[in-house]
Design a protein around this motif. Structure first.
Motif, PDB file in Angstrom:
ATOM      1  N   ILE A  77      36.818  41.129  57.083  1.00 33.09           N
ATOM      2  CA  ILE A  77      35.713  41.081  56.120  1.00 33.09           C
ATOM      3  C   ILE A  77      36.264  41.002  54.699  1.00 33.09           C
ATOM      4  CG2 ILE A  77      33.723  42.341  55.185  1.00 33.09           C
ATOM      5  CD1 ILE A  77      33.358  43.582  57.935  1.00 33.09           C
ATOM      6  N   ILE A  78      37.226  41.839  54.415  1.00 36.50           N
ATOM      7  CA  ILE A  78      37.766  41.872  53.048  1.00 36.50           C
ATOM      8  C   ILE A  78      38.415  40.543  52.688  1.00 36.50           C
ATOM      9  CG2 ILE A  78      39.464  42.967  51.532  1.00 36.50           C
ATOM     10  CD1 ILE A  78      38.959  45.568  53.156  1.00 36.50           C
ATOM     11  N   ILE A  79      39.276  40.084  53.583  1.00 37.91           N
ATOM     12  CA  ILE A  79      40.020  38.867  53.247  1.00 37.91           C
ATOM     13  C   ILE A  79      39.094  37.663  53.109  1.00 37.91           C
ATOM     14  CG2 ILE A  79      41.716  37.204  54.125  1.00 37.91           C
ATOM     15  CD1 ILE A  79      43.221  39.664  55.248  1.00 37.91           C
ATOM     16  N   GLN A  80      38.192  37.478  54.121  1.00 36.55           N
ATOM     17  CA  GLN A  80      37.311  36.319  54.056  1.00 36.55           C
ATOM     18  C   GLN A  80      36.302  36.464  52.911  1.00 36.55           C
ATOM     19  OE1 GLN A  80      38.046  33.761  55.693  1.00 36.55           O
ATOM     20  NE2 GLN A  80      39.372  34.594  57.298  1.00 36.55           N
ATOM     21  N   GLY A  81      35.783  37.665  52.733  1.00 33.37           N
ATOM     22  CA  GLY A  81      34.804  37.900  51.661  1.00 33.37           C
ATOM     23  C   GLY A  81      35.395  37.562  50.297  1.00 33.37           C
ATOM     24  N   LEU A  82      36.672  37.837  50.131  1.00 32.16           N
ATOM     25  CA  LEU A  82      37.300  37.593  48.834  1.00 32.16           C
ATOM     26  C   LEU A  82      37.878  36.193  48.715  1.00 32.16           C
ATOM     27  CD1 LEU A  82      39.251  40.962  48.322  1.00 32.16           C
ATOM     28  CD2 LEU A  82      37.053  40.284  47.316  1.00 32.16           C
ATOM     29  N   TYR A  83      38.493  35.701  49.786  1.00 30.76           N
ATOM     30  CA  TYR A  83      39.346  34.519  49.632  1.00 30.76           C
ATOM     31  C   TYR A  83      38.976  33.307  50.480  1.00 30.76           C
ATOM     32  CZ  TYR A  83      42.221  38.167  47.584  1.00 30.76           C
ATOM     33  OH  TYR A  83      42.661  39.200  46.826  1.00 30.76           O
ATOM     34  N   TYR A  84      37.889  33.361  51.257  1.00 31.69           N
ATOM     35  CA  TYR A  84      37.514  32.206  52.087  1.00 31.69           C
ATOM     36  C   TYR A  84      37.431  30.972  51.196  1.00 31.69           C
ATOM     37  CZ  TYR A  84      34.726  29.501  55.483  1.00 31.69           C
ATOM     38  OH  TYR A  84      34.251  28.549  56.353  1.00 31.69           O
ATOM     39  N   PHE A  85      37.988  29.816  51.685  1.00 30.40           N
ATOM     40  CA  PHE A  85      38.148  28.690  50.746  1.00 30.40           C
ATOM     41  C   PHE A  85      36.828  28.088  50.306  1.00 30.40           C
ATOM     42  CE2 PHE A  85      38.242  26.771  54.927  1.00 30.40           C
ATOM     43  CZ  PHE A  85      37.504  25.609  54.773  1.00 30.40           C
ATOM     44  N   ARG A  88      31.528  30.395  47.249  1.00 34.83           N
ATOM     45  CA  ARG A  88      30.871  29.893  46.040  1.00 34.83           C
ATOM     46  C   ARG A  88      29.889  30.903  45.490  1.00 34.83           C
ATOM     47  NH1 ARG A  88      31.213  25.112  48.868  1.00 34.83           N
ATOM     48  NH2 ARG A  88      33.010  24.028  48.035  1.00 34.83           N
ATOM     49  N   THR A  89      29.061  31.434  46.406  1.00 34.51           N
ATOM     50  CA  THR A  89      27.953  32.281  45.992  1.00 34.51           C
ATOM     51  C   THR A  89      28.351  33.745  45.996  1.00 34.51           C
ATOM     52  OG1 THR A  89      26.825  30.790  47.531  1.00 34.51           O
ATOM     53  CG2 THR A  89      25.454  32.359  46.299  1.00 34.51           C
ATOM     54  N   PRO A  90      28.457  34.358  44.834  1.00 34.54           N
ATOM     55  CA  PRO A  90      28.777  35.793  44.811  1.00 34.54           C
ATOM     56  C   PRO A  90      27.663  36.572  45.508  1.00 34.54           C
ATOM     57  CG  PRO A  90      29.014  34.826  42.636  1.00 34.54           C
ATOM     58  CD  PRO A  90      28.349  33.798  43.475  1.00 34.54           C
ATOM     59  N   PHE A  91      28.037  37.562  46.296  1.00 36.77           N
ATOM     60  CA  PHE A  91      27.057  38.317  47.065  1.00 36.77           C
ATOM     61  C   PHE A  91      26.910  39.718  46.491  1.00 36.77           C
ATOM     62  CE2 PHE A  91      25.580  40.431  51.042  1.00 36.77           C
ATOM     63  CZ  PHE A  91      24.410  39.692  51.183  1.00 36.77           C
ATOM     64  N   PHE A  92      28.043  40.386  46.329  1.00 35.47           N
ATOM     65  CA  PHE A  92      28.023  41.645  45.597  1.00 35.47           C
ATOM     66  C   PHE A  92      29.407  41.890  45.024  1.00 35.47           C
ATOM     67  CE2 PHE A  92      29.256  42.897  49.869  1.00 35.47           C
ATOM     68  CZ  PHE A  92      30.268  43.821  49.650  1.00 35.47           C
ATOM     69  N   VAL A  97      35.811  43.296  41.589  1.00 39.11           N
ATOM     70  CA  VAL A  97      36.120  42.566  42.823  1.00 39.11           C
ATOM     71  C   VAL A  97      34.827  41.987  43.386  1.00 39.11           C
ATOM     72  CG1 VAL A  97      37.183  42.716  45.083  1.00 39.11           C
ATOM     73  CG2 VAL A  97      37.946  44.227  43.230  1.00 39.11           C
ATOM     74  N   VAL A  98      34.797  40.626  43.530  1.00 39.60           N
ATOM     75  CA  VAL A  98      33.573  39.966  43.943  1.00 39.60           C
ATOM     76  C   VAL A  98      33.669  39.485  45.394  1.00 39.60           C
ATOM     77  CG1 VAL A  98      31.953  38.098  43.451  1.00 39.60           C
ATOM     78  CG2 VAL A  98      33.225  39.210  41.587  1.00 39.60           C
ATOM     79  N   PHE A  99      32.679  39.856  46.199  1.00 41.42           N
ATOM     80  CA  PHE A  99      32.595  39.362  47.573  1.00 41.42           C
ATOM     81  C   PHE A  99      31.634  38.195  47.611  1.00 41.42           C
ATOM     82  CE2 PHE A  99      34.438  43.459  48.218  1.00 41.42           C
ATOM     83  CZ  PHE A  99      35.157  43.356  49.394  1.00 41.42           C
ATOM     84  N   TYR A 100      32.007  37.142  48.344  1.00 39.69           N
ATOM     85  CA  TYR A 100      31.184  35.935  48.377  1.00 39.69           C
ATOM     86  C   TYR A 100      30.432  35.828  49.693  1.00 39.69           C
ATOM     87  CZ  TYR A 100      33.670  34.511  44.209  1.00 39.69           C
ATOM     88  OH  TYR A 100      34.168  34.459  42.954  1.00 39.69           O
ATOM     89  N   LYS A 101      29.269  35.204  49.626  1.00 42.01           N
ATOM     90  CA  LYS A 101      28.381  35.083  50.772  1.00 42.01           C
ATOM     91  C   LYS A 101      29.017  34.245  51.894  1.00 42.01           C
ATOM     92  CE  LYS A 101      23.867  33.249  51.922  1.00 42.01           C
ATOM     93  NZ  LYS A 101      22.911  32.243  51.460  1.00 42.01           N
ATOM     94  N   GLU A 102      29.603  33.090  51.518  1.00 43.29           N
ATOM     95  CA  GLU A 102      30.167  32.196  52.536  1.00 43.29           C
ATOM     96  C   GLU A 102      31.246  32.905  53.351  1.00 43.29           C
ATOM     97  OE1 GLU A 102      29.773  31.446  49.390  1.00 43.29           O
ATOM     98  OE2 GLU A 102      28.323  29.797  49.384  1.00 43.29           O
ATOM     99  N   GLY A 103      32.112  33.596  52.657  1.00 42.74           N
ATOM    100  CA  GLY A 103      33.211  34.306  53.324  1.00 42.74           C
ATOM    101  C   GLY A 103      32.693  35.403  54.232  1.00 42.74           C
TER     102      GLY A 103
END
Ligand SMILES: Nc1ncnc2c1ncn2[C@@H]1O[C@H](COP(=O)(O)OP(=O)(O)OP(=O)(O)O)[C@@H](O)[C@H]1O
Ligand SMILES: [Mg+2]
Lengths: 255, 282
Positions: A77-85, A88-92, A97-103
């Motif tokens: 969760i951490i790795i994909q939430g932060l770094y999934y290629f 685009r869309t910040p989730f929280f 540290v920003v987690f993205y929706k796609e990741g």
């Protein structure tokens, strides 16, 4: 008797299903979510395999495995939430540290897939006697020698461990210190290796000969004492499972 | 009575690989159907090697150099696959534990191992398994895990696995050397029962009282050579017997010291014979 088997006695409908059908089911829970590549399919298979685990009455055995795996999956969760290629869309955000929706969605899909694989593999291992599993595979053409290795290892390894226990006890009774600091344990271990290795080499030779005199390398076509878990609907289920697999492949290419 | 030769060994010679000494040195003998043969001799005499030669493990398992012939029931053992020989002559080893296949979960299935390999139909297997389990007093343990048996039970199970294959001959290589007294007694009892049923038995053994009690004839080996092959009384009465590292039955030793012989000039070898002789004298 200690064995390495995970098998749990039971009389659920799942226990009565033949090993080959269960193996096909495991393959499908792995393959279809990969082929479809959708969150829905991963979710569907998790629900199906979880339901079957509950029906089989082995959920208590599966939960610890799920729990243990969850610790590892947090990193996904951490790795994909932060770094999934595709992020685009910040989730929280936690601080900066920003987690993205796609990741996060991608991590969710991976997690669902892994949980459904854990459930279906557990279903196979907890509700099938290892000997039945191996025998079913040998009947399907697996070499009887390889089959023998699998089925005997489960019993012989615990037996060898008890040989080591006996040797340890023998050495301890002669006053050797076998507990304590790491270096002391290592020193204690060395005199154990000799007897253990020699006795297991001799044992292995004798065991090989004992198998020979029981026609292990016979050229006759082997027969089986156990007709195996004959499951009435095995054929129907296997055909349906394989059809589902084919349909999913077709669907995937049509889209 | 017509006796059929079941085993014929001619000029058997054998050398293990990497060894420069003959483990079996020009051995010839014949065994008749239904006989109980004891093999004796000190450590390293060649007893185990001979036992293994009777089932073809020597030379086919070890390789090494081999000469002469071993015929069992007309089959040339060295030129036949061990798995084929197995349905004519079976071998029971010293360590019961190593003879448990480990791939079977119950005593019943364990006996089936050899039968499955021979490709027998299920009905025939079940018939034979029930039969041998009863014969060897193991029927009550049929659902137990083989590793949960006692030493004596495990060794009887090993014998059961061999007997179920219905060989004409069974060879036992010190079958009780790793058992406690009770386990040994159990095993000797079933061996005796098999003998009474007419099975041909060849047994290497260090317990001379047992050899004396059961054997029709005794084979004395030394340094790979066959020194003597005769009725046990005659072999144990040899004046040079101790030179071969054999400690004769305790009754024989007592009678020898007291110089008590029977009418043929042999020392008694069992307690009953010794008793009988002593009574005549006293
Ligand atoms: N695998 C082997 N490789 C080489 N030499 C061997 C092997 N096994 C046995 N020997 C040798 O062959 C000879 C006969 O051994 P064998 O084991 O047949 O004796 P034995 O009469 O059975 O003795 P024991 O009473 O100790 O069981 C011995 O000199 C032994 O050292
Ligand atoms: Mg020996």
């Amino acid at each position: 008797m200690r064995t390495l088997s995970l098998y749990q006695e039971g009389d659920s409908i799942i226990h009565k299903i033949d090993p080959i059908t269960k193996i096909i089911f495991v393959l499908i829970t792995i393959l279809i979510p990969i082929i479809m590549g959708t969150l829905n399919s991963a979710f569907a298979f998790l629900i199906i395999s979880l339901t079957l685990v509950i029906i089989a009455g082995v959920i208590k055995k599966v939960l610890p495995i799920v729990g243990f795996t969850s610790i590892i999956l947090v990193t996904v969760i951490i790795i994909q939430g932060l770094y999934y290629f595709n992020n685009r869309t910040p989730f929280f955000a936690i601080g900066t540290v920003v987690f993205y929706k796609e990741g996060l969605l991608y991590a969710l899909e991976i997690i669902l897939r892994i949980y459904s694989i854990i459930n279906s593999v557990s279903l196979l291992m907890f509700t099938t006697k290892p000997s039945d599993l191996v025998e079913a595979l040998v009947k399907k053409g697996l070499s009887p020698r390889i089959g023998y290795v699998f089925s005997s290892v489960l019993q012989i390894i615990p037996q060898m461990m008890s040989t080591v226990d006996t040797i340890i006890d023998a050495q301890r009774s002669r006053g050797m210190e076998v507990e304590g600091s790491f270096s002391r344990r290592i020193r204690a271990f060395i005199p154990l290796i000799g007897p253990a290795v020699i006795s297991s080499l001799i044992d292995t030779k004798e065991r090989a000969m004992a198998l020979e005199v029981r026609a292990f390398n016979s050229r006759y076509k082997k027969t089986f004492l156990n007709e195996g878990t004959t499951f009435k609907y095995a054929d129907v289920m296997q055909v349906s499972l394989i059809s589902i697999l084919i349909i999913s492949i077709v669907l995937r290419f049509v889209h | 009575m017509f006796f059929m030769k079941i085993i014929t060994v001619e000029h058997l010679k054998y050398k293990y690989p990497l060894s420069d000494k003959l483990a079996l040195d020009d051995i010839s003998f014949e065994i008749e159907q239904g006989e109980f043969i004891g093999i004796i001799g000190q450590n390293g005499a060649g007893k185990s090697t001979l036992c293994q030669a009777l089932v073809g493990l020597v030379p086919n398992f070890y390789k090494g150099s081999y000469g002469g012939t071993v015929l069992v029931n007309g089959i040339n053992v060295s030129k036949t696959e061990v798995s084929e020989v197995a349905s004519h002559v079976g071998l029971v080893f010293q360590n019961p534990f190593n003879q448990i296949t480990g791939s079977k979960l119950t005593v019943y299935e364990e006996v089936a191992f050899g039968l499955e390999n021979l490709g027998l139909p299920v009905e025939e297997m079940k018939r034979r398994i029930d039969n041998v389990l009863n014969l060897l007093g193991l029927y009550e343990f049929r659902d137990k895990n083989p590793f949960d048996l006692s030493g004596g039970q495990m060794q009887r199970l090993a014998i059961a696995g061999i007997i179920a294959m219905q060989p004409e001959v069974i060879v036992l290589d010190e079958p009780t050397s790793q058992l406690d007294p009770q386990g040994s007694e159990e095993v000797f009892r079933v061996v005796q029962r098999l003998s009474e049923q007419g099975m041909t038995i060849v047994m290497a053994e260090h317990k001379m009282e047992k050899i004396a009690a059961y054997s029709d004839r005794v084979m004395l080996l030394h340094d790979g050579k066959l020194i003597d092959f005769d009725i046990p009384k005659k072999v144990f009465s040899r004046e040079d017997i101790e030179e071969y590292g054999v400690i004769t039955p305790v009754y024989t030793r007592i009678c020898k010291n007291l110089d008590i012989k029977d009418e043929n000039g042999f020392y008694p070898i069992t307690i009953d014979e010794a008793h009988e002789r002593l009574e005549k004298i006293l």
